[in-house]
Design an enzyme around this catalytic site. Structure first.
Site, PDB file in Angstrom:
ATOM      1  N   HIS A   1       0.940  -1.272   0.247  1.00 59.66           N
ATOM      2  CA  HIS A   1      -0.177  -0.113   0.055  1.00 59.66           C
ATOM      3  C   HIS A   1       0.961   1.265  -0.002  1.00 59.66           C
ATOM      4  O   HIS A   1       0.611   2.099  -0.766  1.00 59.66           O
ATOM      5  CB  HIS A   1      -0.978   0.213   1.179  1.00 59.66           C
ATOM      6  CG  HIS A   1      -1.890   1.076   1.448  1.00 59.66           C
ATOM      7  ND1 HIS A   1      -2.934   1.077   0.999  1.00 59.66           N
ATOM      8  CD2 HIS A   1      -1.575   2.451   1.780  1.00 59.66           C
ATOM      9  CE1 HIS A   1      -3.682   2.233   1.204  1.00 59.66           C
ATOM     10  NE2 HIS A   1      -2.937   2.958   1.814  1.00 59.66           N
ATOM     11  N   GLU A   2       1.807   1.364   0.878  1.00 60.96           N
ATOM     12  CA  GLU A   2       2.538   2.551   1.017  1.00 60.96           C
ATOM     13  C   GLU A   2       3.493   2.567  -0.363  1.00 60.96           C
ATOM     14  O   GLU A   2       3.995   3.890  -0.655  1.00 60.96           O
ATOM     15  CB  GLU A   2       3.350   2.438   2.333  1.00 60.96           C
ATOM     16  CG  GLU A   2       2.552   2.476   3.629  1.00 60.96           C
ATOM     17  CD  GLU A   2       1.665   3.493   3.580  1.00 60.96           C
ATOM     18  OE1 GLU A   2       1.741   4.774   3.131  1.00 60.96           O
ATOM     19  OE2 GLU A   2       0.742   3.307   4.514  1.00 60.96           O
TER      20      GLU A   2
ATOM     21  N   HIS B   1       1.788   4.833  -2.796  1.00 58.61           N
ATOM     22  CA  HIS B   1       1.700   6.088  -2.412  1.00 58.61           C
ATOM     23  C   HIS B   1       2.992   6.631  -2.860  1.00 58.61           C
ATOM     24  O   HIS B   1       3.257   7.634  -3.382  1.00 58.61           O
ATOM     25  CB  HIS B   1       1.622   6.282  -0.963  1.00 58.61           C
ATOM     26  CG  HIS B   1       0.394   6.392  -0.388  1.00 58.61           C
ATOM     27  ND1 HIS B   1      -0.930   7.062  -0.948  1.00 58.61           N
ATOM     28  CD2 HIS B   1      -0.423   5.657   0.619  1.00 58.61           C
ATOM     29  CE1 HIS B   1      -1.787   6.857  -0.123  1.00 58.61           C
ATOM     30  NE2 HIS B   1      -1.657   5.917   0.800  1.00 58.61           N
TER      31      HIS B   1
ATOM     32  N   GLU C   1      -4.871   8.112  -2.601  1.00 62.24           N
ATOM     33  CA  GLU C   1      -5.378   6.611  -2.120  1.00 62.24           C
ATOM     34  C   GLU C   1      -5.751   5.954  -3.442  1.00 62.24           C
ATOM     35  O   GLU C   1      -5.543   4.586  -3.277  1.00 62.24           O
ATOM     36  CB  GLU C   1      -6.806   7.061  -1.129  1.00 62.24           C
ATOM     37  CG  GLU C   1      -6.876   6.055  -0.183  1.00 62.24           C
ATOM     38  CD  GLU C   1      -5.319   6.011   0.799  1.00 62.24           C
ATOM     39  OE1 GLU C   1      -5.344   4.815   1.408  1.00 62.24           O
ATOM     40  OE2 GLU C   1      -4.924   6.978   1.137  1.00 62.24           O
TER      41      GLU C   1
HETATM   42 ZN   LIG Z   1      -3.113   5.195   2.313  1.00 58.98          ZN
END
Ligand SMILES: [Zn+2]
Length: 493
Positions: free
Chosen positions: A261-262, A265, A291
């Protein structure tokens, strides 16, 4: 020097201080010994004041009015628009209100830490009342300046161009099909046989595994790094992105997907255009679009079968556990698509998460617009939780409206971004499928065609366009919840 050039130079100066601020913040979360806390807090507060002063200097108004629009290129016009937006947000709210909000917020948050454990709504409500009052004041000021409803004016801080009118349409659509989909997924899950992780998974090994996965996702290690912190985040600056995670030695599942997830980003930040570095137009478009990148990595790539196959192989190697059934492809895949109704948003799975977000959105919208009072919140929470997930929070404040920190310090207006991000991600996937064989790319271990699409359509575009324009240019239409529904049905039914 033209007024436009003066503005550009000024925003680059602001950005250099913001760079320092973000590195100090990362260090405080990932490295700093606790004894450094007070002096670091003072240093960071001083820097914030300085940045605020730079952002509100009186001559900015003259420069903005002095710019000759006709002399600007399309991209310069976009840059001007974003500098102006940044300036408006910095100047709109008077300093004494910001100060009062900060005091009320930290008082409420500090007391909340023990009040939550004690399920003490009565105590919490007394402090929270002030936080809500001040947020409504802020919303009123923004609303008058921007010509939006109070809640939409708060939303504008995180999701420029998004209105509650469009959110109401998107979310009421989701509410018509989500509860039934959750039930069906739970039914289907009954017949499956999941083996839960039960070993010890050393943090060092988890980190080594995480780094392997980041390589697969083409994280640029010359421009970023991975560390640990209590609350995982992605910080730093585009040329030096700092991501963090938290390891639980009893369970590798969360931390591993947290890194995916990170990394999403981070790759957005690393992929922002160099030509606009240091300027508002060169930054990420909105929180929802940010997001959408992390959730594209996590939900569209990370939890897909071909990617889980890589996770299975890499984790068997990392933990030297080739015979352990926990790491079998099918088992890992089930672990990463497990559905469970629960009280806590941050623990929620992909399918039940939107229910948590919609519930909060409806409550905070009505609270900021003055349709309900803060004392109405626990009962509404219970009602909406029963309707969405069939579970009651009556009298259970700690797992209801007091469950996390965000509302305690007045962060209203950004919850919708999470679900908007999930919806955008599903829409990109639907469009990308027309030109990229996504599964084949993942299977081959060379995911470049996927990243190229994201780079061309999202990363390189930064804030050159409005959100609607960005998404329409990328996918041919504005946000459409049908893609999200289709994605969830395909995965969970
Ligand atoms: Zn996030």
């Amino acid at each position: 020097m033209s007024d436009y050039d003066k503005l550009t130079a000024h925003y680059q100066t602001i950005n250099r201080f913001a760079h320092a601020q973000s590195m100090l913040g990362w260090d405080a979360a990932a490295n700093m010994p606790s004894g450094g806390n007070d002096a670091r807090g003072d240093a960071m507060a001083e820097l914030s004041v300085h940045i605020h002063r730079l952002s509100t200097q009186p001559q900015l108004a003259d420069w903005f009015s002095g710019v000759e629009q006709a002399a600007l290129t399309t991209e310069q016009k976009a840059s001007l628009r974003e500098m102006k937006r940044s300036w408006q947000h910095a100047t709109l709210v008077p300093e004494d209100l910001v100060q009062a909000q900060s005091v009320a917020g930290s008082k409420c948050e500090h007391a909340w830490r023990t009040q939550r454990q004690e399920n003490d709504w009565v105590g919490f409500e007394k402090n929270w009342k002030e936080v809500v009052t001040l947020s409504r004041e802020e919303a009123k000021i923004r609303s008058e300046a921007l010509g939006l409803t109070p809640y939409d004016a708060m939303l504008d801080k995180f999701e420029p161009g998004t209105s509650s009118e469009s959110l109401n349409t998107l979310f009421s659509d989701v509410k018509t099909w989500l509860p039934e989909l959750i039930e069906k997924a739970l039914d289907k899950q009954k017949s499956s046989n999941i083996i839960m992780p039960s070993g010890t998974y050393p943090a060092e090994t988890q980190k080594a595994l995480g780094l392997e996965v980041m390589k697969l996702l083409k994280f640029d290690f010359d421009h970023g790094r991975l560390d640990q912190s209590v609350h995982p985040f992605c910080g730093g600056v585009p040329t030096d992105v700092r991501i963090t995670t938290r390891y639980d030695e009893q369970d590798f599942v969360q931390a591993l997907m947290g890194i995916v997830h990170e990394t999403g980003h981070a790759r957005y930040e690393q992929g922002l255009p160099k030509a606009y570095a240091g300027l508002p137009v060169g930054e990420a478009r909105s929180m929802g679009i940010h997001e959408s990148q992390s959730l594209f990595f996590e939900m569209q790539v990370g939890r897909s079968k071909p990617f889980v196959s890589h996770l299975s192989r890499l984790s068997k190697d990392a933990f030297n556990a080739h015979q352990d059934p926990v790491f079998a492809e099918e088992n890992l895949s089930q672990l990463y698509t497990r559905v469970e109704k629960g009280f806590i948003r941050v623990d929620a799975d992909e399918l039940t998460y939107p229910a948590h977000v919609i519930l909060r959105y409806e409550i905070e919208r009505d609270l900021i617009n003055g349709v309900i009072e803060h004392t109405d919140v626990p009962e509404l929470w219970d009602e909406k939780m029963k309707a969405a997930l069939g579970i009651s929070t009556k009298g259970n404040y700690k797992n209801g409206c007091m469950q996390d920190i965000h509302w305690t310090d007045g962060a209203f207006g950004y919850f919708p971004s999470y679900t908007l991000g999930a919806m955008y991600a599903a829409q990109y996937k639907a469009k990308m499928t027309q030109t990229v064989d996504i599964d084949a790319a993942i299977q081959s271990g060379d995911l470049s065609p996927i990243f190229q699409w994201l780079s061309d359509n999202i990363w390189s575009q930064a804030s050159l366009h409005t959100t609607d324009e960005l998404v329409t240019r990328a996918t041919g239409e504005v946000l459409n919840a049908a893609h999200f529904r289709k994605h969830l049905e395909q995965r969970y039914l």
